[in-house]
Design an enzyme around this catalytic site. Structure first.
Site, short mmCIF file in Angstrom:
data_model
loop_
_atom_site.label_atom_id
_atom_site.label_comp_id
_atom_site.label_asym_id
_atom_site.label_seq_id
_atom_site.Cartn_x
_atom_site.Cartn_y
_atom_site.Cartn_z
N HIS A 7 -3.05 27.05 6.89
CA HIS A 7 -3.38 28.45 6.68
C HIS A 7 -2.99 29.24 7.93
O HIS A 7 -2.97 28.70 9.04
CB HIS A 7 -4.87 28.62 6.43
CG HIS A 7 -5.33 28.16 5.09
ND1 HIS A 7 -6.38 28.74 4.42
CD2 HIS A 7 -4.87 27.18 4.28
CE1 HIS A 7 -6.56 28.14 3.26
NE2 HIS A 7 -5.65 27.19 3.15
N GLU B 107 -4.59 31.43 9.68
CA GLU B 107 -5.62 31.48 10.71
C GLU B 107 -5.66 30.18 11.51
O GLU B 107 -5.78 30.20 12.74
CB GLU B 107 -7.00 31.72 10.10
CG GLU B 107 -7.11 32.99 9.30
CD GLU B 107 -6.85 32.81 7.81
OE1 GLU B 107 -7.51 33.50 7.03
OE2 GLU B 107 -5.99 31.99 7.43
#
Length: 160
Positions: free
Chosen positions: A61, A63
């Site tokens: 992901h 993040e």
């Protein structure tokens, strides 16, 4: 400890614009278009975009990639002076990484009512963890949401 100061609207737009550029990279790769940057003392120290399909890895992901890069650059896992700018509300996994990584503030663009971990489907700030980041959504919300809508429209149109 010094008081935490808020960014100006221009700074918020700049940093979210940089996260948006990462989301556009993900889009161009056929990835769900989420992008992120980590800011430490006014400097972008790390960037990330979704790469789950490319890397064949559920953990890729935006993040987590940005957090991983920040830890490597800064030489530690405690990101207590770091602010995360991300185009979509972090999922529960990424929200958990923000909590355990001691991210100071999370700024996101579009809300995620299906997977969001800071108010979408659940709000991890309400579970009594010893660290809770400040969270603010709606930064460049419409362009971030429109990029997501465009991605999924094209995916459906192409039989994905």
């Amino acid at each position: 400890m010094a008081a935490v100061t808020e960014y100006t609207e221009e700074e918020l737009a700049y940093y979210m614009g940089e996260a948006y550029k990462e989301a556009q990279i993900a889009f161009s790769l056929g990835e769900v278009p989420v992008g992120a940057v980590i800011v430490w003392d006014g400097e972008i120290v790390s960037r990330g975009h979704n790469s789950r399909e490319t890397d064949k890895n559920a953990l890729r992901h935006a993040e987590l990639s940005a957090i991983d890069g920040a830890c490597a650059k800064l030489g530690g896992w405690r990101l207590h002076k770091a602010d995360l700018f991300v185009t979509l509300e972090p999922c529960v996994m990424c929200a958990g990484a923000c909590v355990t990584g001691r991210i100071r503030r999370v700024y996101y663009g579009a809300a995620d009512i299906r997977f969001g971990g800071f108010g979408g489907v659940v709000d991890l700030r309400g579970y009594g963890f010893n660290h809770i980041p400040e969270v603010r959504g709606g930064i460049m919300e419409e362009p971030c949401a429109e990029l997501m809508r465009r991605f999924f429209r094209e995916l459906r149109k192409n039989g994905g």
